[in-house]
Motif scaffolding. Structure first.
Motif, PDB file in Angstrom:
ATOM      1  N   LEU A 282      82.873 -50.626 206.221  1.00 48.32           N
ATOM      2  CA  LEU A 282      83.850 -49.665 206.740  1.00 48.32           C
ATOM      3  C   LEU A 282      84.843 -49.285 205.641  1.00 48.32           C
ATOM      4  O   LEU A 282      86.033 -49.573 205.737  1.00 48.32           O
ATOM      5  CB  LEU A 282      84.614 -50.269 207.934  1.00 48.32           C
ATOM      6  N   PRO A 283      84.372 -48.643 204.585  1.00 53.38           N
ATOM      7  CA  PRO A 283      85.276 -48.277 203.498  1.00 53.38           C
ATOM      8  C   PRO A 283      86.290 -47.230 203.939  1.00 53.38           C
ATOM      9  O   PRO A 283      86.025 -46.417 204.832  1.00 53.38           O
ATOM     10  CB  PRO A 283      84.327 -47.706 202.434  1.00 53.38           C
ATOM     11  N   ILE A 284      87.443 -47.266 203.335  1.00 55.53           N
ATOM     12  CA  ILE A 284      88.482 -46.274 203.624  1.00 55.53           C
ATOM     13  C   ILE A 284      88.024 -44.918 203.111  1.00 55.53           C
ATOM     14  O   ILE A 284      87.690 -44.762 201.935  1.00 55.53           O
ATOM     15  CB  ILE A 284      89.805 -46.681 202.957  1.00 55.53           C
TER      16      ILE A 284
ATOM     17  N   TYR B 112      97.405 -55.652 204.184  1.00 54.89           N
ATOM     18  CA  TYR B 112      96.448 -55.660 205.295  1.00 54.89           C
ATOM     19  C   TYR B 112      95.267 -54.723 205.038  1.00 54.89           C
ATOM     20  O   TYR B 112      94.115 -55.070 205.331  1.00 54.89           O
ATOM     21  CB  TYR B 112      97.143 -55.241 206.595  1.00 54.89           C
ATOM     22  N   LEU B 113      95.556 -53.535 204.525  1.00 53.81           N
ATOM     23  CA  LEU B 113      94.480 -52.591 204.224  1.00 53.81           C
ATOM     24  C   LEU B 113      93.522 -53.173 203.194  1.00 53.81           C
ATOM     25  O   LEU B 113      92.298 -53.003 203.290  1.00 53.81           O
ATOM     26  CB  LEU B 113      95.054 -51.268 203.717  1.00 53.81           C
ATOM     27  N   ASP B 114      94.079 -53.860 202.225  1.00 53.62           N
ATOM     28  CA  ASP B 114      93.246 -54.480 201.194  1.00 53.62           C
ATOM     29  C   ASP B 114      92.373 -55.578 201.799  1.00 53.62           C
ATOM     30  O   ASP B 114      91.176 -55.669 201.517  1.00 53.62           O
ATOM     31  CB  ASP B 114      94.152 -55.044 200.099  1.00 53.62           C
ATOM     32  N   ARG B 115      92.971 -56.408 202.641  1.00 59.20           N
ATOM     33  CA  ARG B 115      92.207 -57.469 203.296  1.00 59.20           C
ATOM     34  C   ARG B 115      91.118 -56.885 204.196  1.00 59.20           C
ATOM     35  O   ARG B 115      89.989 -57.383 204.228  1.00 59.20           O
ATOM     36  CB  ARG B 115      93.144 -58.345 204.139  1.00 59.20           C
ATOM     37  N   PHE B 116      91.470 -55.839 204.931  1.00 57.15           N
ATOM     38  CA  PHE B 116      90.515 -55.211 205.836  1.00 57.15           C
ATOM     39  C   PHE B 116      89.308 -54.692 205.052  1.00 57.15           C
ATOM     40  O   PHE B 116      88.159 -54.876 205.454  1.00 57.15           O
ATOM     41  CB  PHE B 116      91.194 -54.070 206.590  1.00 57.15           C
ATOM     42  N   ALA B 117      89.581 -54.027 203.930  1.00 64.90           N
ATOM     43  CA  ALA B 117      88.505 -53.465 203.116  1.00 64.90           C
ATOM     44  C   ALA B 117      87.610 -54.553 202.536  1.00 64.90           C
ATOM     45  O   ALA B 117      86.395 -54.365 202.412  1.00 64.90           O
ATOM     46  CB  ALA B 117      89.084 -52.611 201.993  1.00 64.90           C
ATOM     47  N   GLN B 118      88.206 -55.690 202.171  1.00 70.13           N
ATOM     48  CA  GLN B 118      87.404 -56.795 201.632  1.00 70.13           C
ATOM     49  C   GLN B 118      86.531 -57.428 202.713  1.00 70.13           C
ATOM     50  O   GLN B 118      85.368 -57.771 202.459  1.00 70.13           O
ATOM     51  CB  GLN B 118      88.324 -57.873 201.045  1.00 70.13           C
ATOM     52  N   ARG B 119      87.085 -57.548 203.914  1.00 70.09           N
ATOM     53  CA  ARG B 119      86.353 -58.212 205.001  1.00 70.09           C
ATOM     54  C   ARG B 119      85.355 -57.282 205.688  1.00 70.09           C
ATOM     55  O   ARG B 119      84.425 -57.747 206.335  1.00 70.09           O
ATOM     56  CB  ARG B 119      87.343 -58.745 206.045  1.00 70.09           C
ATOM     57  N   GLN B 120      85.574 -55.971 205.558  1.00 73.35           N
ATOM     58  CA  GLN B 120      84.710 -54.997 206.233  1.00 73.35           C
ATOM     59  C   GLN B 120      84.115 -54.013 205.208  1.00 73.35           C
ATOM     60  O   GLN B 120      84.463 -52.825 205.193  1.00 73.35           O
ATOM     61  CB  GLN B 120      85.520 -54.224 207.294  1.00 73.35           C
ATOM     62  N   PRO B 121      83.235 -54.486 204.345  1.00 74.88           N
ATOM     63  CA  PRO B 121      82.697 -53.608 203.292  1.00 74.88           C
ATOM     64  C   PRO B 121      81.887 -52.436 203.824  1.00 74.88           C
ATOM     65  O   PRO B 121      81.718 -51.435 203.128  1.00 74.88           O
ATOM     66  CB  PRO B 121      81.816 -54.556 202.465  1.00 74.88           C
TER      67      PRO B 121
ATOM     68  N   GLY C 162      89.214 -57.130 212.644  1.00 74.23           N
ATOM     69  CA  GLY C 162      88.735 -56.807 211.300  1.00 74.23           C
ATOM     70  C   GLY C 162      89.403 -57.647 210.230  1.00 74.23           C
ATOM     71  O   GLY C 162      88.801 -57.972 209.200  1.00 74.23           O
ATOM     72  N   LEU C 163      90.661 -58.019 210.477  1.00 72.39           N
ATOM     73  CA  LEU C 163      91.401 -58.887 209.553  1.00 72.39           C
ATOM     74  C   LEU C 163      91.103 -60.364 209.803  1.00 72.39           C
ATOM     75  O   LEU C 163      91.556 -61.215 209.038  1.00 72.39           O
ATOM     76  CB  LEU C 163      92.911 -58.660 209.713  1.00 72.39           C
TER      77      LEU C 163
ATOM     78  N   ILE D  58      80.014 -46.303 211.747  1.00 75.82           N
ATOM     79  CA  ILE D  58      81.097 -45.587 212.388  1.00 75.82           C
ATOM     80  C   ILE D  58      81.915 -46.576 213.214  1.00 75.82           C
ATOM     81  O   ILE D  58      81.365 -47.442 213.891  1.00 75.82           O
ATOM     82  CB  ILE D  58      80.561 -44.456 213.291  1.00 75.82           C
ATOM     83  N   SER D  59      83.227 -46.466 213.171  1.00 75.73           N
ATOM     84  CA  SER D  59      84.098 -47.365 213.919  1.00 75.73           C
ATOM     85  C   SER D  59      85.093 -46.551 214.741  1.00 75.73           C
ATOM     86  O   SER D  59      85.108 -45.317 214.691  1.00 75.73           O
ATOM     87  CB  SER D  59      84.859 -48.283 212.952  1.00 75.73           C
ATOM     88  N   VAL D  60      85.952 -47.247 215.484  1.00 74.54           N
ATOM     89  CA  VAL D  60      86.971 -46.561 216.279  1.00 74.54           C
ATOM     90  C   VAL D  60      87.982 -45.843 215.388  1.00 74.54           C
ATOM     91  O   VAL D  60      88.711 -44.973 215.860  1.00 74.54           O
ATOM     92  CB  VAL D  60      87.721 -47.551 217.206  1.00 74.54           C
ATOM     93  N   PHE D  61      88.018 -46.205 214.106  1.00 72.69           N
ATOM     94  CA  PHE D  61      88.949 -45.561 213.179  1.00 72.69           C
ATOM     95  C   PHE D  61      88.427 -44.210 212.679  1.00 72.69           C
ATOM     96  O   PHE D  61      89.164 -43.430 212.095  1.00 72.69           O
ATOM     97  CB  PHE D  61      89.212 -46.475 211.973  1.00 72.69           C
ATOM     98  N   HIS D  62      87.167 -43.959 212.902  1.00 77.54           N
ATOM     99  CA  HIS D  62      86.510 -42.779 212.334  1.00 77.54           C
ATOM    100  C   HIS D  62      86.730 -41.558 213.215  1.00 77.54           C
ATOM    101  O   HIS D  62      86.380 -41.553 214.384  1.00 77.54           O
ATOM    102  CB  HIS D  62      85.002 -43.048 212.195  1.00 77.54           C
ATOM    103  N   GLY D  63      87.332 -40.512 212.634  1.00 76.87           N
ATOM    104  CA  GLY D  63      87.521 -39.263 213.356  1.00 76.87           C
ATOM    105  C   GLY D  63      86.324 -38.343 213.181  1.00 76.87           C
ATOM    106  O   GLY D  63      85.544 -38.488 212.238  1.00 76.87           O
TER     107      GLY D  63
END
Length: 205
Positions: A87-89, A76-85, A140-141, A39-44
């Protein structure tokens, strides 16, 4: 790219990009029971009632950032997803990731841009939360914000190609599908911009 200044082109691009991201989120929603996720700060706590398409169009309407920012936000979203596996979208974090990625792109790309308080209002969150989201997104990036022209063109060309395929179905062919063409169902995860390796499939799936 001059065509991005055309409101009709941008409207279609926003619609297609939102559908692409929605497919990723829905796929990851199904896979959440099989993958370790944190869970991250992005998670509602709940799924937002506003659709991804309506939310992205709302950002486009009020942010007044340059059209290129939406392509850069996509990178950026693509990079974030690659670097933070881990934390999937998904449906619980996608809206916060979208508003944050566009805001960060606008700050990096545009000479003039709205502050965090304005983006928070557009995104339906508090300014304090927007500040936290920005910091977490940047870390994250790995603060890897530069998008060179080649990378920009690669991502934009992919979106253009897929939009064309959606508008006019391709003729029957016996040729095998390329890796790019076969990823419309999930999204495309390009390898890092300076790398010469071929594109990799799947963003956050």
């Amino acid at each position: 790219m001059a065509e991005l200044d055309n409101p009709n082109v941008m409207s279609n691009l926003i619609t297609f990009l939102s559908s692409l991201i929605q497919k990723v989120a829905e796929s990851n929603d199904l896979n959440c029971g099989f993958q370790a996720q944190k869970i991250s700060v992005f998670h509602g706590l709940t799924r937002p009632t506003i659709s991804i398409q309506s939310y992205l169009h709302r950002i486009y309407k009020y942010a007044n950032c340059s059209p290129s920012c939406f392509i850069v936000a996509y990178v950026y979203l693509d990079r974030f997803a690659q670097r933070q596996p881990s934390l999937p979208i998904n449906s619980f974090n996608v809206h916060r990731l979208l508003i944050t990625s566009v805001m960060v792109a606008a700050k990096f790309m545009d000479d003039m841009y709205y502050n965090n308080a304005f983006y928070a209002k557009v995104g339906g969150i508090s300014t304090t939360e927007m500040n936290f989201l920005e910091v977490d997104f940047l870390f994250g990036l790995g603060f890897h914000l530069n998008v060179n022209p080649k990378t920009f063109h690669t991502y934009y060309s992919y979106l253009q190609r897929q939009m064309m395929m959606m508008l006019q179905p391709p003729p029957p062919s016996t040729a095998p599908e390329s890796s790019i063409e076969s990823t419309l169902k999930v999204h495309l995860c390009f390898s890092d911009e300076e790398s010469t390796s071929h594109q990799k499939e799947q963003l956050a799936v």
